[in-house]
Design a protein around this motif. Structure first.
Motif, PDB file in Angstrom:
ATOM      1  N   ALA A 706       1.113  -1.372   0.527  1.00  0.00           N
ATOM      2  CA  ALA A 706       0.398   0.154  -0.563  1.00  0.00           C
ATOM      3  C   ALA A 706       1.417   1.219  -0.142  1.00  0.00           C
ATOM      4  N   LEU A 707       1.788   1.410   0.983  1.00  0.00           N
ATOM      5  CA  LEU A 707       3.351   2.355   0.668  1.00  0.00           C
ATOM      6  C   LEU A 707       4.058   2.557  -0.450  1.00  0.00           C
ATOM      7  N   ALA A 708       3.491   1.553  -1.713  1.00  0.00           N
ATOM      8  CA  ALA A 708       4.661   1.611  -2.590  1.00  0.00           C
ATOM      9  C   ALA A 708       3.209   2.000  -3.545  1.00  0.00           C
ATOM     10  N   LEU A 709       1.683   1.934  -3.548  1.00  0.00           N
ATOM     11  CA  LEU A 709       1.082   2.486  -4.253  1.00  0.00           C
ATOM     12  C   LEU A 709       0.889   4.003  -4.158  1.00  0.00           C
ATOM     13  N   TRP A 710       0.954   4.114  -2.515  1.00  0.00           N
ATOM     14  CA  TRP A 710       0.566   5.561  -2.120  1.00  0.00           C
ATOM     15  C   TRP A 710       1.573   6.416  -2.649  1.00  0.00           C
ATOM     16  N   ALA A 711       2.611   5.970  -3.004  1.00  0.00           N
ATOM     17  CA  ALA A 711       4.209   6.665  -2.991  1.00  0.00           C
ATOM     18  C   ALA A 711       3.960   6.941  -4.152  1.00  0.00           C
ATOM     19  N   SER A 712       3.578   6.207  -5.460  1.00  0.00           N
ATOM     20  CA  SER A 712       3.678   6.014  -6.729  1.00  0.00           C
ATOM     21  C   SER A 712       2.298   7.016  -7.128  1.00  0.00           C
ATOM     22  N   VAL A 713       1.868   7.186  -6.479  1.00  0.00           N
ATOM     23  CA  VAL A 713      -0.003   8.346  -6.519  1.00  0.00           C
ATOM     24  C   VAL A 713       1.536   9.468  -6.194  1.00  0.00           C
ATOM     25  N   GLU A 714       1.806   9.361  -5.853  1.00  0.00           N
ATOM     26  CA  GLU A 714       2.127  11.090  -5.152  1.00  0.00           C
ATOM     27  C   GLU A 714       3.518  11.717  -6.116  1.00  0.00           C
ATOM     28  N   ALA A 715       4.414  10.196  -6.395  1.00  0.00           N
ATOM     29  CA  ALA A 715       5.187  10.975  -7.845  1.00  0.00           C
ATOM     30  C   ALA A 715       4.836  11.450  -8.542  1.00  0.00           C
ATOM     31  N   PHE A 716       3.249  11.572  -9.778  1.00  0.00           N
ATOM     32  CA  PHE A 716       2.816  11.430 -10.492  1.00  0.00           C
ATOM     33  C   PHE A 716       1.643  13.014  -9.427  1.00  0.00           C
ATOM     34  N   GLY A 717       2.050  13.160  -8.839  1.00  0.00           N
ATOM     35  CA  GLY A 717       1.447  14.573  -8.197  1.00  0.00           C
ATOM     36  C   GLY A 717      -0.338  14.155  -8.032  1.00  0.00           C
ATOM     37  N   GLY A 718      -0.286  12.962  -7.422  1.00  0.00           N
ATOM     38  CA  GLY A 718      -1.566  13.130  -6.583  1.00  0.00           C
ATOM     39  C   GLY A 718      -2.194  13.048  -5.432  1.00  0.00           C
ATOM     40  N   HIS A 719      -3.516  13.302  -5.071  1.00  0.00           N
ATOM     41  CA  HIS A 719      -3.083  13.525  -3.289  1.00  0.00           C
ATOM     42  C   HIS A 719      -4.816  12.952  -3.141  1.00  0.00           C
ATOM     43  N   ALA A 720      -4.038  11.432  -3.083  1.00  0.00           N
ATOM     44  CA  ALA A 720      -4.858  10.490  -2.446  1.00  0.00           C
ATOM     45  C   ALA A 720      -4.602  10.609  -1.013  1.00  0.00           C
ATOM     46  N   THR A 721      -5.275  10.108  -0.139  1.00  0.00           N
ATOM     47  CA  THR A 721      -5.030   9.394   2.007  1.00  0.00           C
ATOM     48  C   THR A 721      -4.519   8.024   1.793  1.00  0.00           C
ATOM     49  N   PHE A 722      -3.417   8.101   2.705  1.00  0.00           N
ATOM     50  CA  PHE A 722      -3.081   6.249   2.424  1.00  0.00           C
ATOM     51  C   PHE A 722      -4.060   5.244   3.147  1.00  0.00           C
ATOM     52  N   VAL A 723      -5.256   5.652   3.546  1.00  0.00           N
ATOM     53  CA  VAL A 723      -6.207   5.137   3.696  1.00  0.00           C
ATOM     54  C   VAL A 723      -6.939   4.760   2.617  1.00  0.00           C
ATOM     55  N   THR A 724      -7.175   5.399   1.907  1.00  0.00           N
ATOM     56  CA  THR A 724      -8.121   5.128   0.658  1.00  0.00           C
ATOM     57  C   THR A 724      -7.360   4.411  -0.267  1.00  0.00           C
TER      58      THR A 724
END
Length: 798
Positions: A706-724
């Motif tokens: 989950a942390l790897a997917l969250w970091a990947s979203v942040e890498a492209f400028g996304g703003h999703a919460t870690f919970v979601t």
């Protein structure tokens, strides 16, 4: 039977059993390939084919119109008369059983080419000679149904016809190709289609009907034996030709003198024409499957195979170690081959083990090997005893000038045979006394199921136990710590598994390759620090999985090696559906680490059970934490789907409970394993530290992804919460385990992209984020896992 003016009595049935012979199968296979080639070429290269025909006809079309018409008339009459000539020939030969197959093949061939979109179009053939003769003949020459019928009836009647007739009639039929090129400028594609269909139909009818009662040239066999001085007065059929040769016993003609019973009889083996094909295919398969030093040179004809066997009998006979000697080898009419030899002398070794010590058997093999002759078929039935000396028979697998491999194979075979007859201790002691410690130890590497031929293994009572006992006894008497198994096949089981995994990897990577250009264009705007953070976090999943499995295995294996194995585990799990390859690799690693097979399987099952429980618990916790801010209803299937799933599950349970065999399988195979897992879970609950380590390891596996997917979203400028993102990752992981594709390729990507979109992440960010996440957690470990798994294999760790 009268042969050269004297009567030879024949008793027994010469009628061969109805078999699906190798030649029949090969004929049907070739006919099917030819039909596919004709249909494919006519569809793909139709216009180029016609242009080629016209250019060839311009070169060969040298006949004048009058000459062309004459050739056309002569050939047309011959083609028109051909089926009737075959029909009359079969009647004269009294092949009554063949007439039904003849008619069936002709009718099926015509019907198969008469089927149209409007039904069956009957042929409009007529024999009205009031018109021009060439006009009457053209309706047959240019009709594919006539060509198909001729090809079908020729194929069916071929096995019963003399070879000369068969060759001439096929040449006459195939002559329509050059005739058309010379006369009518082109070869109609439909005529070639008719030829292909007719051959296929005829081959299929021959395979279904079989080719029994081929004429056996017994008179030619009697003459061949007479030329070698054995004048047979009677023949008795012992076994008709089937999977093996036809076996007869021949009685020598007495000219007033008394003959020894052994000299008065002979064993006659007659190999039919179909056995040439099966013999070559068997040799070819061995050549493909085994290494070159394991296989003898190919014998391309049955005569060469029989000659080799006879010559080896002569060579061994020179050493007075052969229990038989050849009388005659000859090629007979209609493709048959004769091998006549004396009956086997002596008493079988398994009947006199109390009188003949095992050392004498090894002494005989030692003499054979001293002349560099290998036997290759050391079953007890091929070893007899004459005057206290063991001698050999068979020689179908024998080799002169044998390599060290063949000699070691002999020793391994005799170790198995004598272990079954005399016991392992006496067998190994006798082998060492003749060949020495080093040779016996090297030969014992071949005491495996793969190295010992099946014919030798099936000749003993319990081959697996005898092989294991012989290996252990060799180690005890030679003082060796272990015996490394000899590799005799071109491709080992591990290499085949790796090849399958590699093919599966290419298959699962194909959809990803198509989206690579778009993904790389999006990478220009990515924040590489977040991508590196995602890579570092994804490594936690391997440490967590290794910690959980290490605790499940009671810390028996090395934690560092177990962590490295998790990378190879990703490769095995990704390239196999539902990750079964990863489970198998984990169990194998634990076995090599010192756990028994049952304990290793239980440890893997325990780790998977805790992983599922932890996964579901985290899913509930994070779903509750998401609360009303997320619309989770789209992840829940509709009521209809839930009812359908419940109905299928209940139906499966009912089937397993009411079917006795399935109920027995549940009680004997599944229930004990489940009980072991439940007992381990109960025992685990009493060890808080070990339980906590396993739960933390399983949680790290899920949360690290989950942390790897969250970091990947942040890498492209996304703003999703870690919970979601965690909820999306766990849903995607669930689909990965349920999807039929290896590694869940396709299903996981779709689920993750759809899940991120459900929480408000734009598609322009969700798509490259998921692809980056899959690269970090799936594809990089997969490509690293291949060399790591090879390294583990070389280190004998898996």
């Amino acid at each position: 039977m009268r042969v050269d003016g004297r009567e030879v009595a024949v008793s027994g049935s010469l009628l061969q059993p109805l078999t699906r012979r190798t030649n029949d199968i090969l004929r049907l296979t070739l006919a099917a390939i030819f039909l596919v080639v004709v249909v494919t070429s006519s569809l793909i290269t139709r216009y180029e084919w016609e242009a080629l025909e016209e250019s060839i006809s311009e070169i060969v079309g040298v006949l004048s119109p009058a000459q062309s018409n004459t050739v056309y008339l002569i050939y047309g009459v011959a083609i028109l008369a051909l089926p009737f000539v075959i029909f009359i020939g079969l009647i004269l030969a009294r092949q009554w059983k063949l007439l039904g197959a003849y008619a069936a093949a002709g009718v099926i061939a015509i019907l198969s080419l008469s089927i149209t979109g409007n039904g069956i179009a009957a042929p409009q053939w007529h024999f009205d000679l009031s018109e021009r003769l060439d006009t009457v003949l053209s309706q047959f020459l240019d009709d594919p149904r006539w060509i198909a019928m001729l090809a079908a009836v020729l194929t069916v009647s071929g096995p019963w016809l003399p070879a000369r007739w068969r060759r001439w009639w096929w040449a006459l039929l195939l002559a329509f190709v050059p005739i058309h090129l010379v006369v009518s400028a082109v070869v109609p594609a439909r005529s070639l289609l008719g030829l292909a269909v007719g051959w296929f139909v005829g081959a299929l009818v021959v395979l279904v009907v079989g080719t029994p009662a081929l004429e056996v040239p017994l008179d030619d066999a009697v003459r061949a034996m007479a030329r070698r001085g054995f004048r047979a007065s009677a023949l008795t059929v012992v076994r008709p030709a089937g999977r093996g040769p036809m076996v007869l016993t021949a009685t020598r003609e007495r000219a007033g003198e008394a003959l020894d019973p052994h000299e008065a009889t002979a064993v006659v083996e007659l190999y039919g024409p179909h056995q040439r094909g099966v013999g070559f295919l068997r040799q070819f398969w061995r050549k493909v499957r085994l290494r070159d030093d394991e296989t003898a040179p190919l014998q391309t004809s049955m005569r060469r195979t029989v000659e080799h066997r006879a010559l080896m009998a002569i060579a061994v006979g020179e050493l007075t170690l052969a229990n038989t000697s050849p009388i005659a080898v000859s090629s007979l009419e209609r493709g048959w081959t004769l091998y006549a030899h004396e009956p086997s002398r002596g008493t079988s070794i398994d009947e006199c083990t109390d009188d003949i010590p095992v050392s004498r058997v090894w002494d005989s093999l030692g003499i054979l090997h001293s002349q560099q002759i290998s036997h290759g078929d050391l079953r007890s039935r091929e070893i007899t005893v004459v005057d206290g000396t063991p001698i050999f028979g068979g020689f179908g697998q024998a080799e002169y000038g044998a390599s060290e491999t063949h000699l070691h194979s002999d020793i391994a075979q005799l170790l198995l045979t004598t272990t079954d007859l005399y016991g392992a201790e006496a067998a190994v002691r006798g082998a060492i006394a003749v060949f020495g410690n080093e040779t016996v130890l090297a030969a014992s590497r071949r005491l495996t199921k793969a190295a010992v031929p099946a014919r030798v293994r099936t000749s003993v009572g319990d081959a697996a136990a005898a092989l294991s006992t012989a290996r252990d006894e060799v180690k005890r008497q030679t003082g060796a710590d272990q015996i490394k198994t000899a590799t005799i096949t071109r491709f080992t089981r591990k290499q085949l598994v790796q090849m399958v995994l590699l093919v599966a990897l290419v298959y699962v990577a194909y959809p990803f390759i198509g989206s690579v250009p778009v993904f790389f264009s999006e990478l220009q705007s990515a924040n590489w620090w977040w991508a590196l953070a995602g890579l570092a976090v994804s490594a936690l999943t391997y440490v967590g999985a290794a910690a959980a499995l290490w605790a499940c295995a009671d810390g028996v294996v090395s934690f560092a090696s177990l962590t490295v194995m998790q990378v190879a585990n990703t490769f095995a799990a990704t390239t196999t559906p539902a990750g079964v390859g990863g489970l198998a690799l984990s169990a194998r690693f634990l076995q090599k680490g010192g756990l028994g097979a049952l304990r290793a399987t239980t440890a893997v099952a325990l780790q998977q059970s805790v992983q599922v429980i932890t996964h579901l618990t985290l899913l509930v916790i994070f779903s509750a934490a998401a609360g009303a801010s997320a619309d989770l209803s789209r992840f829940v299937p509709s009521a209809t789907i839930l009812y359908l799933i419940a109905g299928v599950a209940l139906g499966a349970i009912g089937v397993f409970l009411f079917v006795p065999k399935l109920r027995h399988w549940l009680g004997t195979a599944v229930r004990p394993r489940l009980k072991e897992v439940v007992d381990d879970l109960v025992e685990l609950a009493r060890e808080p530290k070990r339980l906590a380590l396993i739960i933390l390891g399983c949680a790290a596996t899920t949360l690290g992804a989950a942390l790897a997917l969250w970091a990947s979203v942040e890498a492209f400028g996304g703003h999703a919460t870690f919970v979601t993102v965690t909820i999306v990752t766990m849903v995607g992981g669930t689909l990965a385990s349920a999807a039929p594709t290896p590694g869940g390729v396709g299903a996981v990507e779709a689920a993750l992209i759809g899940g991120l979109a459900a929480f408000g992440v734009p598609a322009g960010i969700a798509v490259p984020s998921v692809l980056l996440y899959r690269i970090l957690t799936c594809w990089l470990p997969v490509f690293l896992g291949w060399p790591i798994m090879r390294w583990l294999t070389e280190k004998d760790m898996v």
